[in-house]
Motif scaffolding. Structure first.
Motif, PDB file in Angstrom:
ATOM      1  N   UNK A 302       0.803  -1.223   0.000  1.00  0.00           N
ATOM      2  CA  UNK A 302       0.000   0.000   0.000  1.00  0.00           C
ATOM      3  C   UNK A 302       0.838   1.275   0.000  1.00  0.00           C
ATOM      4  N   UNK A 303       2.133   1.165  -0.257  1.00  0.00           N
ATOM      5  CA  UNK A 303       2.933   2.363  -0.451  1.00  0.00           C
ATOM      6  C   UNK A 303       3.541   2.975   0.793  1.00  0.00           C
ATOM      7  N   UNK A 304       3.552   2.270   1.900  1.00  0.00           N
ATOM      8  CA  UNK A 304       4.209   2.803   3.098  1.00  0.00           C
ATOM      9  C   UNK A 304       5.731   2.689   2.943  1.00  0.00           C
ATOM     10  N   UNK A 305       6.499   3.439   3.739  1.00  0.00           N
ATOM     11  CA  UNK A 305       7.965   3.360   3.636  1.00  0.00           C
ATOM     12  C   UNK A 305       8.521   2.141   4.367  1.00  0.00           C
ATOM     13  N   UNK A 306       9.307   1.330   3.683  1.00  0.00           N
ATOM     14  CA  UNK A 306       9.941   0.166   4.310  1.00  0.00           C
ATOM     15  C   UNK A 306      11.218   0.649   4.995  1.00  0.00           C
ATOM     16  N   UNK A 307      11.061   1.149   6.195  1.00  0.00           N
ATOM     17  CA  UNK A 307      12.145   1.893   6.850  1.00  0.00           C
ATOM     18  C   UNK A 307      12.973   1.073   7.827  1.00  0.00           C
ATOM     19  N   UNK A 308      12.566  -0.134   8.138  1.00  0.00           N
ATOM     20  CA  UNK A 308      13.255  -0.910   9.167  1.00  0.00           C
ATOM     21  C   UNK A 308      14.086  -2.009   8.521  1.00  0.00           C
ATOM     22  N   UNK A 309      15.396  -2.024   8.812  1.00  0.00           N
ATOM     23  CA  UNK A 309      16.304  -2.993   8.205  1.00  0.00           C
ATOM     24  C   UNK A 309      16.982  -3.821   9.286  1.00  0.00           C
ATOM     25  N   UNK A 310      16.826  -5.137   9.166  1.00  0.00           N
ATOM     26  CA  UNK A 310      17.499  -6.061  10.080  1.00  0.00           C
ATOM     27  C   UNK A 310      18.795  -6.530   9.421  1.00  0.00           C
ATOM     28  N   UNK A 311      19.902  -6.082   9.949  1.00  0.00           N
ATOM     29  CA  UNK A 311      21.188  -6.355   9.323  1.00  0.00           C
ATOM     30  C   UNK A 311      21.505  -7.850   9.301  1.00  0.00           C
ATOM     31  N   UNK A 312      21.182  -8.549  10.377  1.00  0.00           N
ATOM     32  CA  UNK A 312      21.554  -9.962  10.466  1.00  0.00           C
ATOM     33  C   UNK A 312      20.725 -10.835   9.526  1.00  0.00           C
ATOM     34  N   UNK A 313      19.427 -10.560   9.453  1.00  0.00           N
ATOM     35  CA  UNK A 313      18.551 -11.407   8.627  1.00  0.00           C
ATOM     36  C   UNK A 313      18.401 -10.887   7.213  1.00  0.00           C
ATOM     37  N   UNK A 314      18.790  -9.612   6.971  1.00  0.00           N
ATOM     38  CA  UNK A 314      18.627  -9.028   5.652  1.00  0.00           C
ATOM     39  C   UNK A 314      17.192  -8.702   5.299  1.00  0.00           C
ATOM     40  N   UNK A 315      16.347  -8.531   6.294  1.00  0.00           N
ATOM     41  CA  UNK A 315      14.931  -8.247   6.040  1.00  0.00           C
ATOM     42  C   UNK A 315      14.646  -6.752   6.144  1.00  0.00           C
ATOM     43  N   UNK A 316      13.946  -6.247   5.153  1.00  0.00           N
ATOM     44  CA  UNK A 316      13.388  -4.895   5.191  1.00  0.00           C
ATOM     45  C   UNK A 316      11.945  -5.003   5.657  1.00  0.00           C
TER      46      UNK A 316
END
Length: 374
Positions: A302-316
Motif C-alpha cells: 500500500x505504499x508505506x515506507x519500508x524503513x526498518x532494516x534487520x542487518x543480520x537477517x537481511x529483512x526490510x
C-alpha cells in the motif's frame, strides 16, 4: 392496534374514498395516539414575522451553497503544489488545506443550522402521547402512515415556501457535489496522459531527462543542501535513504525540495557485508554496484515506507502492515500482505566517484494499479 375498545376498520372501498385528514385521524386513533397540545407557529400565514423567519432560514441555506461552491473552487483550482518558504507561492500552498477544511465544514454546519432553524420556526408545536402495541402493521396502518407523513409535510409549510425550498435544494446539492468531488477528484486527470514522463505511474523522479546524470543524494535535514553519496560513505551492513539529484537543480530551491518530497523518490541504499551470498533477480544481475544495492523504499502493498532494516537477517520491514522483504534474495517478500518484490534501481559510479542511477526503475514502484500486469 391498541386501546381498550376495538376500532371498526373501514373497507377497502371506504379507505380509498377517505380524505387525507380522515386518514390522519383514523391513523392516530388506531395507533393509540392522543394529541395533547397542537399549535401552529404562524396561525396567520404571510405575516411579516413569518417572512422574516423564512429569509433567515434561506440565508443559511445560501451560506451553505456558497461555502460548498468555494470548497469546490479551492479543491479543483487552488494552487496546491508545494512551494518553498519565502517564495511567492508559499502562502497560497500553506492555505490550501485550511481553506478546504473551512469551506467544507462551513457548508455542512450552515446546512445543519438551516434545518434546525426551519424546524424551530415553522414545524407546528405539538405534544402527543402514544400507547405501545405489538405486531406487524396492516395495510390500513401503512395507508394511514403515508397520509400522516404527507399531512406533516403540508403542516410544516414547506410546500408553500418556495424560497426555502430553492435555497435548501441549492445548499444540499452543492454540498453533495463537494462530497462527491473528494473521491472523484483524482479521476478527473488521466494518470496515463504523459506515460513517458517522470510524473507518470510508470516512471519516477529517477528518470533521466535530456541525458542528464541523476545522482544519489542524502537528506541532511536541510532541504537546500546537496550532499552526494560515495560508495565508501556506507558501512558494510549499513543502509541509507537516498533521493534523486540533477546538477540543473542545484540553484533551484523548489526543485531541491520537491525531489525530497516526491512519493516515488525514496530509495534504500544497502551495503551488504563481505562474503554475503545474494540471489539476484533474473535480468537484473548487474543492477548493483559491488556490494551496494538500491531498492525502492515504497512498499508494494500500500505504499508505506519500508524503513526498518534487520542487518543480520537481511529483512526490510514495512511498519504499516508488517510486510517483510529479503534483500539477500532480490527484496523478495517473505511475510505479510505484499506479493511483489521491491523494484531495484540500477546504480553505478561516475568518473568523480559519486553514485549515480544508470536508469530509472524498469518497473513501476509502489502498490499495484489496474494497468499493471504483475
Amino acid at each position: 392496534m391498541s386501546g381498550d375498545k376495538p376500532i371498526e376498520l373501514p373497507s377497502e372501498a371506504e379507505l380509498a374514498e377517505m380524505s387525507r385528514d380522515e386518514l390522519v385521524r383514523l391513523g392516530t386513533k388506531m395507533d393509540g395516539v392522543e394529541l395533547v397540545h397542537y399549535e401552529e407557529r404562524f396561525p396567520v400565514p404571510g405575516t411579516r414575522a413569518e417572512r422574516r423567519a423564512e429569509r433567515i432560514v434561506a440565508l443559511w441555506f445560501v451560506v451553505s451553497a456558497l461555502s460548498g461552491l468555494a470548497f469546490l473552487g479551492v479543491f479543483l483550482f487552488w494552487p496546491w503544489q508545494y512551494e518553498a518558504p519565502h517564495t511567492d507561492g508559499h502562502l497560497l500552498h500553506v492555505l490550501y488545506n485550511p481553506l478546504i477544511g473551512l469551506f467544507l465544514g462551513l457548508s455542512v454546519v450552515a446546512l445543519g443550522v438551516a434545518a434546525l432553524l426551519y424546524t424551530k420556526k415553522f414545524i407546528p408545536e405539538e405534544l402527543a402521547v402514544q400507547q405501545r402495541h405489538d405486531g406487524p402493521s396492516a395495510q390500513v396502518d401503512r395507508a394511514t402512515l403515508v397520509a400522516e407523513l404527507a399531512d406533516a409535510g403540508e403542516r410544516s409549510g414547506i410546500a408553500r415556501r418556495s424560497l426555502i425550498k430553492r435555497t435548501a435544494g441549492l445548499g444540499a446539492g452543492v454540498l453533495g457535489l463537494g462530497v462527491a468531488a473528494v473521491p472523484l477528484g483524482a479521476l478527473i486527470k488521466n494518470p496515463h496522459a504523459d506515460s513517458e514522463t517522470k510524473n507518470s505511474l510508470w516512471h519516477t523522479g529517477w528518470k533521466a531527462e535530456k541525458g542528464e546524470k541523476v545522482y544519489l543524494r542524502r537528506h541532511t535535514g536541510n532541504f537546500h543542501e546537496v550532499s552526494l553519496v560515495r560508495p565508501e560513505d556506507v558501512e558494510p551492513g549499513g543502509f541509507e535513504t537516498v533521493f534523486p539529484f540533477r546538477e540543473s537543480e542545484r540553484e533551484d530551491d523548489h526543485a531541491l525540495v520537491a525531489a525530497l518530497k516526491r512519493a516515488d523518490a525514496p530509495v534504500m541504499l544497502i551495503r551488504m557485508r563481505p562474503n554475503q551470498a545474494v540471489t539476484k533477480r533474473s535480468g537484473q544481475e548487474d543492477f548493483n554496484y559491488g556490494d551496494l544495492y538500491a531498492y525502492s523504499k515504497i512498499c508494494t502493498h500500500l505504499g508505506c515506507p519500508t524503513s526498518l532494516f534487520e542487518q543480520q537477517t537481511g529483512l526490510l520491514l514495512c511498519p504499516c502492515h508488517q510486510s517483510q522483504f529479503d534483500v539477500f534474495e532480490y527484496a523478495k517478500p517473505r511475510f505479510g500482505p505484499a506479493t511483489r518484490p521491491l523494484p531495484q534501481l540500477p546504480i553505478t559510479v561516475d568518473e568523480d566517484g559519486y553514485l549515480v542511477a544508470r536508469s530509472d526503475f524498469i518497473e513501476a514502484v509502489g502498490p499495484a494499479f489496474w494497468e499493471r500486469k504483475s
